[in-house]
Design a protein around this motif. Structure first.
Motif, PDB file in Angstrom:
ATOM      1  N   GLN A  84    -100.531 -31.667 -28.732  1.00  0.00           N
ATOM      2  CA  GLN A  84    -100.210 -32.567 -27.630  1.00  0.00           C
ATOM      3  C   GLN A  84     -99.602 -31.778 -26.480  1.00  0.00           C
ATOM      4  OE1 GLN A  84    -101.241 -35.832 -27.862  1.00  0.00           O
ATOM      5  NE2 GLN A  84    -102.070 -34.938 -29.740  1.00  0.00           N
ATOM      6  N   LEU A  87     -98.154 -36.278 -21.383  1.00  0.00           N
ATOM      7  CA  LEU A  87     -98.179 -37.724 -21.546  1.00  0.00           C
ATOM      8  C   LEU A  87     -99.597 -38.272 -21.565  1.00  0.00           C
ATOM      9  CD1 LEU A  87     -96.453 -40.191 -21.905  1.00  0.00           C
ATOM     10  CD2 LEU A  87     -96.185 -40.342 -19.433  1.00  0.00           C
ATOM     11  N   SER A 173     -95.920 -45.711 -25.024  1.00  0.00           N
ATOM     12  CA  SER A 173     -96.368 -44.686 -24.085  1.00  0.00           C
ATOM     13  C   SER A 173     -96.222 -45.173 -22.653  1.00  0.00           C
ATOM     14  CB  SER A 173     -97.832 -44.314 -24.366  1.00  0.00           C
ATOM     15  OG  SER A 173     -98.657 -45.472 -24.314  1.00  0.00           O
ATOM     16  N   GLN A 198     -92.776 -37.908 -24.844  1.00  0.00           N
ATOM     17  CA  GLN A 198     -93.340 -36.597 -24.536  1.00  0.00           C
ATOM     18  C   GLN A 198     -92.298 -35.504 -24.762  1.00  0.00           C
ATOM     19  OE1 GLN A 198     -94.632 -36.154 -20.487  1.00  0.00           O
ATOM     20  NE2 GLN A 198     -94.962 -33.949 -20.675  1.00  0.00           N
ATOM     21  N   GLU A 202     -92.399 -32.402 -27.480  1.00  0.00           N
ATOM     22  CA  GLU A 202     -92.303 -31.008 -27.040  1.00  0.00           C
ATOM     23  C   GLU A 202     -91.159 -30.289 -27.745  1.00  0.00           C
ATOM     24  OE1 GLU A 202     -91.979 -31.216 -22.833  1.00  0.00           O
ATOM     25  OE2 GLU A 202     -94.141 -31.471 -22.502  1.00  0.00           O
TER      26      GLU A 202
END
Length: 271
Positions: A84, A87, A173, A198, A202
């Motif tokens: 990933q 966003l 989201s 997000q 991370e």
């Protein structure tokens, strides 16, 4: 209403692999030893015990296959989690994988996470988390750019209260309305919106440096000496060290990386 997996096999596939492995062992012991011994107590039921023992390979094989499937699925989710990159990637996920990615994010923060573990028409739970003896309910909504109102937050709070969970977490989201935020603040429900999710992903990705922003998906684990101090890290100001990308499209290329990784992920291309 939350989406539910309907079959026993689907449930085992989302549980940790060792659950199916344990069932394989239990089925072997029961069908091979316990059942024949029990039914041998009466002459008329001896055949039942023998018939059950003949089913041992079928049941053990099924549970072993499910354990393998669960293990492969967990590795697949972990790999997708590490891939990933923002966003938009998160918002493009299929809804079921979105739930899996959210579950993986919590696992990497020390929680045990089971997907769709609470049944019922209330539809308020997609994940059940456990940590330090406490249980938390999570509802996931993959609404790309929509705003989440107060109603689903109230529903989650109702399920948390009815089931006696330690808390509730709503993950989307998208973003939340002011009413939803106000209700969450008074009820204790934690809200995680798209940007927060997000950031959470991370921070929880595997601890290997990624080249940013132009050299992506290239991992580096080796360092080299430049013979002098490197440039200052653009994020924290530390003197950077030389690293070599070992995988990906840029394998073999060199770049500057922050020595404080993974606390700081600053990188800079070598000019």
């Amino acid at each position: 209403m939350a989406r539910r997996r309907e079959s026993f096999i689907d449930v085992l596939l989302v549980l940790p692999w060792w659950v199916s492995g344990a069932l394989a062992v239990v089925s072997y012991l029961v069908l091979t030893y316990a059942a024949p011994a029990y039914f041998s107590l009466h002459p008329l039921s001896v055949g039942i015990g023998k018939g059950l023992s003949e089913l041992t390979p079928l049941f053990c094989g099924l549970f072993i296959v499910l354990a393998l499937g669960s293990f492969i699925r967990a590795r697949f989710i972990a790999r997708k989690f590490d891939q990933q990159r923002g966003l938009e990637d998160i918002r493009a996920l299929p809804w079921r994988r979105f739930e899996s990615i959210v579950g993986e994010a919590f696992r990497r923060r020390g929680y045990s996470a089971i997907e769709n573990a609470v049944d019922g028409a209330d539809g308020g739970v997609d994940l059940v988390l456990r940590k330090d003896g406490k249980k938390y309910f999570v509802q996931c909504k993959q609404w790309r750019k929509a705003t989440v109102g107060v109603k689903p937050i109230r529903e989650l709070f109702g399920v948390v209260s009815a089931q006696g969970a330690a808390g509730g977490i709503f993950v989307t989201s998208g973003v939340y309305t002011a009413d939803a935020s106000d209700f969450a603040a008074t009820s204790g429900v934690e809200l995680i919106d798209g940007p927060s999710l997000q950031e959470m992903i991370e921070e929880s990705r595997s601890a290997e440096p990624y080249l940013e922003p132009t050299i992506t998906n290239a991992r580096a684990t080796t360092t080299w000496s430049a013979g002098s101090a490197g440039p200052s890290c653009p994020r924290c100001g530390s003197s950077m060290v030389g690293r070599t990308a070992k995988r990906g499209a840029n394998a073999g290329s060199r770049f500057w990386g922050c020595p404080k990784y993974p606390d700081c992920r600053g990188t800079k291309e070598i000019e």
